[in-house]
Scaffold this motif. Structure first.
Motif, PDB file in Angstrom:
ATOM      1  N   GLY A 183      54.797  52.630   1.903  1.00 50.90           N
ATOM      2  CA  GLY A 183      55.380  51.680   0.966  1.00 50.90           C
ATOM      3  C   GLY A 183      54.411  50.560   0.641  1.00 50.90           C
ATOM      4  O   GLY A 183      54.283  50.143  -0.516  1.00 50.90           O
ATOM      5  N   PHE A 184      53.689  50.081   1.669  1.00 48.94           N
ATOM      6  CA  PHE A 184      52.709  49.018   1.439  1.00 48.94           C
ATOM      7  C   PHE A 184      51.557  49.532   0.581  1.00 48.94           C
ATOM      8  O   PHE A 184      51.084  48.828  -0.331  1.00 48.94           O
ATOM      9  N   VAL A 217      57.016  48.869  18.161  1.00 47.36           N
ATOM     10  CA  VAL A 217      57.097  49.650  16.930  1.00 47.36           C
ATOM     11  C   VAL A 217      58.038  48.967  15.942  1.00 47.36           C
ATOM     12  O   VAL A 217      57.736  48.823  14.751  1.00 47.36           O
ATOM     13  N   SER A 218      59.180  48.534  16.417  1.00 49.26           N
ATOM     14  CA  SER A 218      60.171  47.891  15.552  1.00 49.26           C
ATOM     15  C   SER A 218      59.602  46.626  14.917  1.00 49.26           C
ATOM     16  O   SER A 218      59.789  46.371  13.724  1.00 49.26           O
ATOM     17  N   ALA A 219      58.881  45.842  15.706  1.00 48.22           N
ATOM     18  CA  ALA A 219      58.290  44.610  15.181  1.00 48.22           C
ATOM     19  C   ALA A 219      57.248  44.914  14.110  1.00 48.22           C
ATOM     20  O   ALA A 219      57.168  44.212  13.080  1.00 48.22           O
ATOM     21  N   ASP A 226      58.082  43.101   5.507  1.00 48.48           N
ATOM     22  CA  ASP A 226      57.919  41.742   4.975  1.00 48.48           C
ATOM     23  C   ASP A 226      56.705  41.661   4.051  1.00 48.48           C
ATOM     24  O   ASP A 226      56.741  40.979   3.015  1.00 48.48           O
ATOM     25  N   ALA A 227      55.625  42.367   4.415  1.00 49.39           N
ATOM     26  CA  ALA A 227      54.415  42.349   3.584  1.00 49.39           C
ATOM     27  C   ALA A 227      54.670  43.003   2.233  1.00 49.39           C
ATOM     28  O   ALA A 227      54.207  42.511   1.192  1.00 49.39           O
ATOM     29  N   THR A 230      56.818  40.700   0.111  1.00 50.57           N
ATOM     30  CA  THR A 230      56.029  39.595  -0.433  1.00 50.57           C
ATOM     31  C   THR A 230      55.284  40.024  -1.688  1.00 50.57           C
ATOM     32  O   THR A 230      55.259  39.299  -2.696  1.00 50.57           O
ATOM     33  N   LEU A 231      54.680  41.210  -1.651  1.00 51.92           N
ATOM     34  CA  LEU A 231      53.973  41.711  -2.834  1.00 51.92           C
ATOM     35  C   LEU A 231      54.896  41.820  -4.032  1.00 51.92           C
ATOM     36  O   LEU A 231      54.527  41.435  -5.152  1.00 51.92           O
ATOM     37  N   LEU A 232      56.094  42.343  -3.800  1.00 53.77           N
ATOM     38  CA  LEU A 232      57.024  42.546  -4.904  1.00 53.77           C
ATOM     39  C   LEU A 232      57.601  41.220  -5.395  1.00 53.77           C
ATOM     40  O   LEU A 232      57.659  40.957  -6.602  1.00 53.77           O
ATOM     41  N   ASP A 233      58.028  40.384  -4.455  1.00 53.92           N
ATOM     42  CA  ASP A 233      58.690  39.135  -4.839  1.00 53.92           C
ATOM     43  C   ASP A 233      57.733  38.154  -5.507  1.00 53.92           C
ATOM     44  O   ASP A 233      58.147  37.360  -6.359  1.00 53.92           O
ATOM     45  N   GLN A 234      56.456  38.199  -5.134  1.00 56.84           N
ATOM     46  CA  GLN A 234      55.468  37.300  -5.735  1.00 56.84           C
ATOM     47  C   GLN A 234      54.755  37.941  -6.926  1.00 56.84           C
ATOM     48  O   GLN A 234      53.774  37.398  -7.428  1.00 56.84           O
TER      49      GLN A 234
END
Length: 263
Positions: A183-184, A217-219, A226-227, A230-234
């Motif tokens: 996804g990233f 792994v979960s973290a 979150d990364a 951030t790309l999408l929201d910004q």
């Protein structure tokens, strides 16, 4: 007692002779298959006959074949094959379905069937990439993450052998982390690398082998999500909001006409 049959749904006589593209999918194409543990998955595309597309009678839009009978989970040595009609495949790809995207980006060595029309479809891969596709990857990732943590409310497959060995389902963890990485990559570059790049591949394999603690792994999955967000929201992603419907539709119409040999 008689042996249970393979799963075989759809019209084999229509799907197989009209295939234009098929590739390995699942762990094999991602480069994270572990010898002796994973099954073999393939997905492809076929073009329906004109009477199926233009007539009034409804037909299945896929062909499914599995070595295991209905209700039995596939394991090492089993094969799962799904072929979609061109129109159904395109609808799923436009929505960004992560598994459906794979034949478009699969490396040459993972291709099982590819005709000139299949090559044309693969050359359209960037037309399907959109922020909607990223959201779909994140949705699948969250689903796998919840299952990894035992938080899913759905009736999902259980792998007691993994829970007994590692204390948690490492396969769900590896899927979730892979989807987070992909996804990233899609959100930041507009493309998808198959198999996974070496660093990400090694990390996902370590998770799949039970070498990484579940909380760690979960973290990492949460950080990657979150990364991407951030790309999408910004508005820092190069992707358009939706797939290029005009380009895809024009190609689909022309392709079916040529396959049917209509002028």
């Amino acid at each position: 007692m008689s042996e249970q049959p393979n799963v075989d749904y759809g019209d084999r006589g229509v799907a197989l002779p009209n295939e234009i593209l098929r590739s390995v999918v699942g762990s094999g194409v991602h480069g994270i298959a572990i010898e002796g543990t994973d099954d073999h998955d393939e997905m492809g595309v076929y073009i329906e006959p004109p009477e199926w597309v233009l007539g009034v009678e409804r037909h299945r839009e896929d062909y499914i074949w599995r070595t295991q009978p209905e209700g039995v989970r596939s394991g090492h040595g089993d094969t799962d094959l799904v072929l979609y009609s061109l129109r159904k495949y395109l609808r799923l790809a436009i929505k960004g379905n992560p598994t459906v995207m794979l034949p478009l980006f699969a490396p040459e060595e993972s291709l099982v069937v590819v005709t000139p029309l299949g090559e044309e479809l693969r050359s359209l891969r960037t037309a399907f990439m959109s922020r909607l596709a990223v959201e779909r990857f994140l949705g699948y990732m969250r689903s796998q993450h919840e299952r990894m943590l035992g938080q899913s409310k759905r009736n999902v497959p259980n792998r007691p052998e993994l829970i007994e060995k590692y204390g948690w389902d490492v396969k769900y963890g590896s899927h979730a982390l892979r989807l987070a990485y992909q996804g990233f990559e899609i959100a930041s570059t507009g493309s998808l690398s198959l198999p996974l790049p070496d660093r990400e591949r090694a990390r996902v394999l370590a998770v799949k082998r039970g070498e990484v603690d579940r909380d760690e792994v979960s973290a990492e999955i949460s950080r990657m999500e979150d990364a991407v967000r951030t790309l999408l929201d910004q508005d820092r992603s190069p992707l358009p909001h939706t797939a290029d419907l005009d380009r895809i539709s024009a190609w689909a119409i022309d392709t079916q006409r040529r396959h049917w040999q209509w002028t």
